[in-house]
Design a protein around this motif. Structure first.
Motif, short mmCIF file in Angstrom:
data_model
loop_
_atom_site.label_atom_id
_atom_site.label_comp_id
_atom_site.label_asym_id
_atom_site.label_seq_id
_atom_site.Cartn_x
_atom_site.Cartn_y
_atom_site.Cartn_z
N ALA A 238 0.83 -1.20 0.00
CA ALA A 238 0.00 0.00 0.00
C ALA A 238 0.87 1.25 0.00
O ALA A 238 1.97 1.27 0.57
N VAL A 239 0.34 2.31 -0.60
CA VAL A 239 1.04 3.59 -0.71
C VAL A 239 0.16 4.67 -0.07
O VAL A 239 -1.00 4.84 -0.43
N VAL A 254 -12.44 8.76 -2.85
CA VAL A 254 -11.18 8.54 -2.13
C VAL A 254 -10.53 7.26 -2.64
O VAL A 254 -11.21 6.35 -3.11
N SER A 255 -9.23 7.19 -2.53
CA SER A 255 -8.46 6.14 -3.20
C SER A 255 -7.73 5.23 -2.23
O SER A 255 -7.33 5.64 -1.14
N GLY A 256 -7.53 4.01 -2.67
CA GLY A 256 -6.49 3.15 -2.16
C GLY A 256 -5.50 2.95 -3.30
O GLY A 256 -5.91 2.89 -4.46
N ILE A 257 -4.21 2.88 -3.00
CA ILE A 257 -3.20 2.69 -4.03
C ILE A 257 -2.25 1.58 -3.60
O ILE A 257 -1.78 1.57 -2.46
N PHE A 451 4.36 9.90 1.05
CA PHE A 451 5.12 10.33 2.22
C PHE A 451 6.41 9.51 2.27
O PHE A 451 6.38 8.28 2.09
N PRO A 452 7.54 10.15 2.50
CA PRO A 452 8.82 9.42 2.46
C PRO A 452 8.88 8.30 3.50
O PRO A 452 8.38 8.43 4.62
N GLY A 453 9.49 7.21 3.09
CA GLY A 453 9.77 6.12 4.02
C GLY A 453 8.54 5.42 4.55
O GLY A 453 7.51 5.30 3.88
N ALA A 454 8.64 4.97 5.82
CA ALA A 454 7.60 4.12 6.41
C ALA A 454 6.25 4.81 6.47
O ALA A 454 5.21 4.15 6.36
N ALA A 455 6.23 6.14 6.64
CA ALA A 455 4.94 6.85 6.71
C ALA A 455 4.15 6.70 5.43
O ALA A 455 2.92 6.81 5.44
N GLY A 456 4.84 6.43 4.33
CA GLY A 456 4.17 6.28 3.05
C GLY A 456 3.92 4.85 2.64
O GLY A 456 3.27 4.60 1.63
N TRP A 457 4.45 3.90 3.41
CA TRP A 457 4.18 2.49 3.12
C TRP A 457 3.10 1.99 4.08
O TRP A 457 3.35 1.31 5.06
N ARG A 458 1.89 2.39 3.80
CA ARG A 458 0.74 1.99 4.60
C ARG A 458 -0.52 2.30 3.82
O ARG A 458 -0.47 2.97 2.79
#
Length: 691
Positions: A238-239, A254-257, A451-458
């Motif tokens: 997820a992004v 609204v989206s999921g990516i 979002f850079p790094g872990a904050a953006g991998w969710r």
């Protein structure tokens, strides 16, 4: 805003459909070559896609745009709006030179860097793609322009939208039934059997939401590419990204990516699946798209993909994106699966499931804007719901039928996708349609804004939305947990920059009633502002212009003080999340499009025609209809005048109306012109603060 470039290509009316020769996509990723690690080589490794007999090739046909009801389906409805004398510049968020100037996966400058394309922030340069083609200046998005016509079409079906239970509707699942029709192996991007769901993404809703590291894991062996310490990994991740006025809760969608790389990127150098290797390769993709590569990153990906070059602004061949587009359910924050398992106001029901797969390498730097031709045929397969975007990607999409079940999109519907997700290709290939915007990177929007790094991998959660169970239907329904991240170039928050230049909630420049009420509450003389927040005044052109200028300056004061943020620094919920009653009414309006299947007439439906689509100009700034008839003040803008002076000029019959966005007007004096906007966040991440 404007069209996506001046058109020069002429299509012979005597040969309007050409049969395609067939794309050589016969075996999963085999068409992509061993480079991308398509099927893997170690059949004994659990999770490998098993060898399969040859599958029929993906075959499409080249279809002339002249066969569509809207030959200019690639020009979004937002491009027809007015700019309130230049005080509202939504154009810069698509039409920019910034990404092109960086040489970052985009070859389509649209703010004056190319003489042929022109400046799409300053001119409504809609141009027909031939002298005999229908005019491009006509706004054919009737659902958006005249929502009462849509209402009449619904009533003609004997349907009463007032009787719809919209809360029940958005909480019904329609994704599972569509996924169940996908043929083949979910671990392969191609279902490999002809049928309408062949290119439906192999992302099972039963495996969602993703875990806290963003990876989508499953207990079903047939969907597990490999096993890691937490279970069966599907390869999807997820992004989480910073949204702006395209798909936010206030826009009704609204989206999921989710992204997935080929299996070689999941393996270490010994050929074994390895989560650490895959995480590193995903990180390198992020850094390549966000222009954050350093010499320490090396020149290639790692593990079994070590021979794959690492290139700025480019995804590796075989990259997949799955994009479920959800209705808005403001009670959905992921805490109650009975409402919705998804966070961020994402309802259980999806409006669409969109999919992209990069099927061939493409270097944007090999082709320039002078090769742009928008009149070329679209190449795709209507029964399977996909098109080739001309620059290396297949795009597919599945949208609700009249009963709310997902069906493959038709070619005209998919051409809307090409309008944003594309670029410039050479015109020697007859089937390659070229379009796109100046702000994407390798045809995509999301990874640049991740979002850079872990904050953006969710999971996409729209700034960490938390629902307020005590909120009344007409109140702000919840709050954000994240703040406003700085844009790398602008030096201020992304939302702040958007509000300062658009003075609205979306690319239409509209201001929903809930936000109007919030601004009226916040922007008051008693709180130190120059004046109270004024209501729009359409008495005459001068009064409208004066009030809009006041609103712009007050908005800029509002954001400079940090008043768009809550006391804890998070974005004020009222600016992002609509009241429940408003969200359900927006869903009701969109369901009218579903019931009538009028997607080619526009998916954005307002309670009434947006002010930005009304003629509110003074005599000094006047333009006429296409046929020369004068506009009346307050009339809907259905079309604009065109250049007719010299039939020998390339611009003959192209739009000749200025947007009134003035490049010479400085920001301090209310200017909004910005030819170099880039959609990249500052790193390390910085947030706007209250002052």
């Amino acid at each position: 805003m404007k069209a996506m470039g001046t058109q020069r290509h002429t299509i012979s009316s005597g040969a309007r459909v050409w049969r395609g020769v067939g794309v050589a996509v016969a075996l999963g990723l085999s068409v992509l070559g061993a480079r991308c690690g398509g099927g893997g080589s170690a059949a004994s490794v659990p999770g490998d896609v098993a060898a399969a007999p040859p599958a029929p090739a993906l075959r499409g046909e080249s279809v002339s745009l002249l066969l569509f009801d809207n030959p200019y389906a690639y020009i979004p409805a937002q491009c027809y709006i007015e700019t309130s004398r230049g005080t509202q510049n939504a154009c810069q968020f698509c039409h920019t030179n910034g990404v092109y100037a960086l040489g970052l996966g985009n070859n389509l400058p649209q703010a004056g860097a190319s003489e042929r394309i022109g400046n799409l922030q300053t001119d409504y340069s809609f141009a027909p793609f031939s002298r005999t083609a229908p005019p491009a200046v006509l706004n054919r998005w009737r659902n958006t322009l005249a929502p009462e016509e849509l209402a009449l079409a619904v009533r003609a079906l004997g349907v009463d939208p007032a009787r719809w239970d919209m809360q029940a509707w958005i909480r019904q699942d329609n994704w599972r039934a569509a996924y169940a029709q996908r043929p083949g192996d979910a671990r392969d991007w191609d279902g490999k059997r002809d049928g309408p769901f062949r290119l439906f993404p192999g992302l099972a809703p039963d495996d969602l939401p993703a875990q806290d590291d963003g990876f989508v894991r499953t207990g079903v062996a047939a969907r597990s590419v490999f096993s890691d310490a937490r279970g069966g990994n599907t390869g999807w991740r997820a992004v989480n990204f910073m949204p702006y006025g395209i798909f936010t809760p206030h826009t009704g969608s609204v989206s999921g990516i989710y992204i997935r790389l080929p299996q070689a990127f999941m393996r270490n150098e010994s050929g074994a699946f390895d989560l650490t290797t895959y995480e590193r390769n995903l990180d390198l993709v992020e850094r390549a798209i966000q222009d954050r590569l350093t010499p320490a990153d090396g020149s290639h990906y790692v593990g079994a993909a070590r021979e794959q070059p690492l290139e700025r602004g480019t995804y590796p061949v075989g990259t997949e994106f799955a994009h479920p587009l959800h209705y808005v359910d403001v009670q959905a924050d992921g805490s109650d699966p009975a409402i919705s398992p998804y966070p961020g106001t994402r309802a259980r029901r999806v409006k669409e499931v969109r999919y992209m797969v990069k099927w061939k390498a493409f270097k944007h730097s090999d082709f320039g804007p002078n090769q742009k031709e928008e009149g070329l045929p679209v190449y795709g397969n209507a029964s399977q719901g996909w098109v080739d975007n001309g620059v290396g990607w297949f795009l597919s999409g599945f949208i609700e039928d009249a009963q709310g079940q997902l069906r493959p999109q038709r070619l005209e519907e998919l051409t809307q996708c090409i309008g944003c997700h594309s670029g410039v290709n050479g015109t020697e290939i007859n089937r390659s349609f070229t379009s796109g915007v100046g702000v994407t990177i390798d045809s995509t929007w999301v990874m640049a804004r991740k979002f850079p790094g872990a904050a953006g991998w969710r999971e996409m959660d729209y700034l960490g939305y938390v629902a307020d169970v005590r909120a009344a239907p007409g109140d702000t329904p919840g709050r954000a947990r994240l703040g406003d991240p700085d844009n790398r170039r602008e030096g201020k928050g992304e939302l702040r920059h958007f509000l300062d230049n658009v003075v609205g909630a979306s690319l239409y420049g509209d201001m929903p009633p809930a936000i109007e009420r919030y601004l009226a509450q916040m922007v008051q003389r008693a709180r130190g502002y120059a004046q109270d927040w004024p209501a729009l005044d359409r008495t005459d052109a001068a009064r409208f212009a004066a009030v809009q200028a006041q609103r712009q300056q007050l908005m800029r004061s509002f954001t400079s003080r940090g008043d768009h943020l809550a006391a804890d620094g998070s974005v004020a919920g009222a600016l992002l999340y609509p009241p429940q009653a408003d969200a359900l009414e927006a869903a009701r309006r969109y369901r009218q499009v579903v019931a009538t299947q009028r997607y080619t007439l526009g998916k954005d439906v307002f309670a009434q025609t947006p002010l930005s689509l009304l003629y509110l100009r003074s005599e000094a700034e006047a333009f006429t209809h296409f046929d020369g008839t004068p506009y009346r003040f307050g009339e809907r803008i259905t079309d604009r005048s065109v250049e007719r002076d010299d039939p020998a000029k390339d611009t003959y019959l192209a739009g000749n109306v200025p947007t009134l966005i003035d490049p010479a007007r400085p920001y301090a004096a209310g200017g909004t012109y910005n030819p170099n906007y880039i959609p990249l966040l500052a790193t390390p991440l910085r947030m706007e603060t209250r002052h």
